[in-house]
Design a protein around this motif. Structure first.
Motif, PDB file in Angstrom:
ATOM      1  N   ILE A  23      81.066  29.855  55.450  1.00  0.00           N
ATOM      2  CA  ILE A  23      81.072  28.414  55.752  1.00  0.00           C
ATOM      3  C   ILE A  23      81.690  28.154  57.124  1.00  0.00           C
ATOM      4  N   LEU A  24      82.757  28.892  57.443  1.00  0.00           N
ATOM      5  CA  LEU A  24      83.383  28.748  58.763  1.00  0.00           C
ATOM      6  C   LEU A  24      82.420  29.186  59.866  1.00  0.00           C
ATOM      7  N   SER A  25      81.688  30.268  59.621  1.00  0.00           N
ATOM      8  CA  SER A  25      80.712  30.757  60.610  1.00  0.00           C
ATOM      9  C   SER A  25      79.628  29.722  60.868  1.00  0.00           C
ATOM     10  N   MET A  26      79.154  29.087  59.802  1.00  0.00           N
ATOM     11  CA  MET A  26      78.126  28.051  59.971  1.00  0.00           C
ATOM     12  C   MET A  26      78.630  26.935  60.876  1.00  0.00           C
ATOM     13  N   PHE A  27      79.878  26.545  60.657  1.00  0.00           N
ATOM     14  CA  PHE A  27      80.462  25.468  61.462  1.00  0.00           C
ATOM     15  C   PHE A  27      80.629  25.905  62.919  1.00  0.00           C
ATOM     16  N   LEU A  28      81.180  27.094  63.124  1.00  0.00           N
ATOM     17  CA  LEU A  28      81.453  27.571  64.484  1.00  0.00           C
ATOM     18  C   LEU A  28      80.174  27.866  65.264  1.00  0.00           C
ATOM     19  N   PHE A  29      79.198  28.463  64.607  1.00  0.00           N
ATOM     20  CA  PHE A  29      77.939  28.775  65.296  1.00  0.00           C
ATOM     21  C   PHE A  29      77.189  27.505  65.690  1.00  0.00           C
ATOM     22  N   GLY A  30      77.558  26.395  65.075  1.00  0.00           N
ATOM     23  CA  GLY A  30      76.960  25.119  65.458  1.00  0.00           C
ATOM     24  C   GLY A  30      77.342  24.686  66.866  1.00  0.00           C
ATOM     25  N   TYR A  31      78.382  25.310  67.433  1.00  0.00           N
ATOM     26  CA  TYR A  31      78.796  25.011  68.811  1.00  0.00           C
ATOM     27  C   TYR A  31      78.009  25.822  69.839  1.00  0.00           C
ATOM     28  N   ILE A  32      77.114  26.675  69.355  1.00  0.00           N
ATOM     29  CA  ILE A  32      76.318  27.509  70.258  1.00  0.00           C
ATOM     30  C   ILE A  32      74.873  27.035  70.227  1.00  0.00           C
ATOM     31  N   GLN A  33      74.356  26.680  71.378  1.00  0.00           N
ATOM     32  CA  GLN A  33      72.969  26.221  71.463  1.00  0.00           C
ATOM     33  C   GLN A  33      72.093  27.359  71.962  1.00  0.00           C
ATOM     34  N   LEU A  34      71.080  27.694  71.180  1.00  0.00           N
ATOM     35  CA  LEU A  34      70.142  28.747  71.556  1.00  0.00           C
ATOM     36  C   LEU A  34      68.871  28.115  72.106  1.00  0.00           C
ATOM     37  N   TYR A  35      68.268  28.784  73.058  1.00  0.00           N
ATOM     38  CA  TYR A  35      67.025  28.269  73.621  1.00  0.00           C
ATOM     39  C   TYR A  35      66.235  29.425  74.221  1.00  0.00           C
ATOM     40  N   GLY A  36      65.018  29.127  74.670  1.00  0.00           N
ATOM     41  CA  GLY A  36      64.174  30.159  75.262  1.00  0.00           C
ATOM     42  C   GLY A  36      63.248  30.804  74.251  1.00  0.00           C
ATOM     43  N   ASP A  37      62.470  31.786  74.722  1.00  0.00           N
ATOM     44  CA  ASP A  37      61.462  32.448  73.895  1.00  0.00           C
ATOM     45  C   ASP A  37      62.067  33.232  72.735  1.00  0.00           C
ATOM     46  N   GLU A  38      63.251  33.803  72.951  1.00  0.00           N
ATOM     47  CA  GLU A  38      63.875  34.606  71.903  1.00  0.00           C
ATOM     48  C   GLU A  38      64.174  33.768  70.666  1.00  0.00           C
ATOM     49  N   LYS A  39      64.652  32.554  70.890  1.00  0.00           N
ATOM     50  CA  LYS A  39      64.957  31.675  69.759  1.00  0.00           C
ATOM     51  C   LYS A  39      63.694  31.392  68.947  1.00  0.00           C
ATOM     52  N   LEU A  40      62.595  31.115  69.648  1.00  0.00           N
ATOM     53  CA  LEU A  40      61.337  30.830  68.967  1.00  0.00           C
ATOM     54  C   LEU A  40      60.842  32.048  68.197  1.00  0.00           C
ATOM     55  N   ARG A  41      61.017  33.224  68.792  1.00  0.00           N
ATOM     56  CA  ARG A  41      60.561  34.453  68.128  1.00  0.00           C
ATOM     57  C   ARG A  41      61.334  34.698  66.838  1.00  0.00           C
ATOM     58  N   PHE A  42      62.647  34.541  66.898  1.00  0.00           N
ATOM     59  CA  PHE A  42      63.462  34.757  65.704  1.00  0.00           C
ATOM     60  C   PHE A  42      63.152  33.723  64.629  1.00  0.00           C
ATOM     61  N   ALA A  43      62.932  32.482  65.054  1.00  0.00           N
ATOM     62  CA  ALA A  43      62.601  31.429  64.088  1.00  0.00           C
ATOM     63  C   ALA A  43      61.272  31.731  63.402  1.00  0.00           C
ATOM     64  N   LYS A  44      60.307  32.210  64.194  1.00  0.00           N
ATOM     65  CA  LYS A  44      58.995  32.545  63.642  1.00  0.00           C
ATOM     66  C   LYS A  44      59.094  33.726  62.676  1.00  0.00           C
ATOM     67  N   GLU A  45      59.867  34.742  63.053  1.00  0.00           N
ATOM     68  CA  GLU A  45      60.040  35.912  62.188  1.00  0.00           C
ATOM     69  C   GLU A  45      60.723  35.531  60.877  1.00  0.00           C
ATOM     70  N   ARG A  46      61.677  34.618  60.959  1.00  0.00           N
ATOM     71  CA  ARG A  46      62.389  34.177  59.761  1.00  0.00           C
ATOM     72  C   ARG A  46      61.432  33.464  58.802  1.00  0.00           C
ATOM     73  N   GLU A  47      60.560  32.621  59.346  1.00  0.00           N
ATOM     74  CA  GLU A  47      59.593  31.912  58.510  1.00  0.00           C
ATOM     75  C   GLU A  47      58.590  32.880  57.893  1.00  0.00           C
ATOM     76  N   GLN A  48      58.154  33.867  58.686  1.00  0.00           N
ATOM     77  CA  GLN A  48      57.207  34.856  58.173  1.00  0.00           C
ATOM     78  C   GLN A  48      57.824  35.677  57.045  1.00  0.00           C
ATOM     79  N   LYS A  49      59.108  35.991  57.186  1.00  0.00           N
ATOM     80  CA  LYS A  49      59.804  36.752  56.155  1.00  0.00           C
ATOM     81  C   LYS A  49      59.897  35.949  54.861  1.00  0.00           C
ATOM     82  N   LYS A  50      60.184  34.646  54.991  1.00  0.00           N
ATOM     83  CA  LYS A  50      60.253  33.781  53.811  1.00  0.00           C
ATOM     84  C   LYS A  50      58.900  33.711  53.110  1.00  0.00           C
ATOM     85  N   GLU A  51      57.829  33.566  53.905  1.00  0.00           N
ATOM     86  CA  GLU A  51      56.486  33.480  53.333  1.00  0.00           C
ATOM     87  C   GLU A  51      56.105  34.780  52.633  1.00  0.00           C
ATOM     88  N   LYS A  52      56.470  35.916  53.235  1.00  0.00           N
ATOM     89  CA  LYS A  52      56.159  37.218  52.645  1.00  0.00           C
ATOM     90  C   LYS A  52      56.885  37.396  51.313  1.00  0.00           C
TER      91      LYS A  52
END
Length: 214
Positions: free
Chosen positions: A136-165
């Motif tokens: 829970i603390l990690s969720m709160f702290l990581f909220g202070y970090i903003q991710l952007y760029g192609d890498e963020k999109l790639r990880f988000a896409k991989e996460r969705e594909q994993k859920k669908e699989k």
């Protein structure tokens, strides 16, 4: 800072940290990357190192601590920074050292079997409970970090594909059992009656069926 992440285990934290490391990032608000890493690392370290340092807590404080812990677990996240004692820490300005410290503390926690320190607010916690607090603390702290760029999109896409699989695999593995035919499980009534009415064969002669004279 409130986040939509769901981190429940140390493995979840490590996985999210690997994404943060791989992505382009910048800080949100007035909390730096170094402060995030250092504070989380310190929290994990204290849970396994501050053994024997118990606070004198009366019955009311113990009950209050259990209530606050149950409330936090039920809610699943911190909503304000002032809910976290000692946050934010002093900015030491060395994010690489802070990251190494965090990685080391995560490994140390996973290898540690006990005993565990008391929480300053919640009181005595076991490993599983401490793990939920760190998540829970990690969720709160990581909220202070903003991710952007192609890498963020790639990880988000991989996460969705994993859920669908995972969902597809569960769906394919679920096969309803077919109802067995009654004929395979029990004899029919007609055949059963035939068996009951079948005449017994009688043999003449003595008991050993030798066929001798009467």
């Amino acid at each position: 800072m409130k986040s939509n992440l769901k981190l429940k285990t140390m493995e979840d934290i490590e996985r999210e940290l690997s994404i943060i490391i791989a992505c382009e990032k910048k800080q949100k608000g007035d909390v730096s990357l170094t402060q995030v890493y250092d504070f989380l690392a310190e929290s994990i370290e204290l849970s396994i190192q501050r053994i024997g340092s118990t606070n004198k807590r009366n019955t009311i404080n113990k009950l209050l601590g259990k209530y606050k812990f149950a409330k936090l677990i039920s809610k699943g996240n911190y909503t304000k920074a002032n809910q976290i004692p000692g946050f934010p820490p002093k900015d030491l300005g060395d994010s690489e050292s802070a990251l190494l410290r965090l990685k080391t503390s995560l490994t140390a926690f996973k290898l540690h079997s006990g005993p565990f320190a008391e929480h300053s607010v919640f009181g005595e916690l076991d490993k599983k409970q401490w793990e939920r607090i760190h998540g829970i603390l990690s969720m709160f702290l990581f909220g202070y970090i903003q991710l952007y760029g192609d890498e963020k999109l790639r990880f988000a896409k991989e996460r969705e594909q994993k859920k669908e699989k995972t969902f597809t695999d569960k769906k394919h593995n679920h096969h309803p059992q077919k109802k067995k035919d009654d004929r395979d499980t029990k004899p029919s009534g007609h055949n059963n009656r035939k068996w009951k009415n079948k005449k017994k064969t009688h043999h003449k002669g003595n008991k050993n069926q030798g066929g001798g004279a009467k």
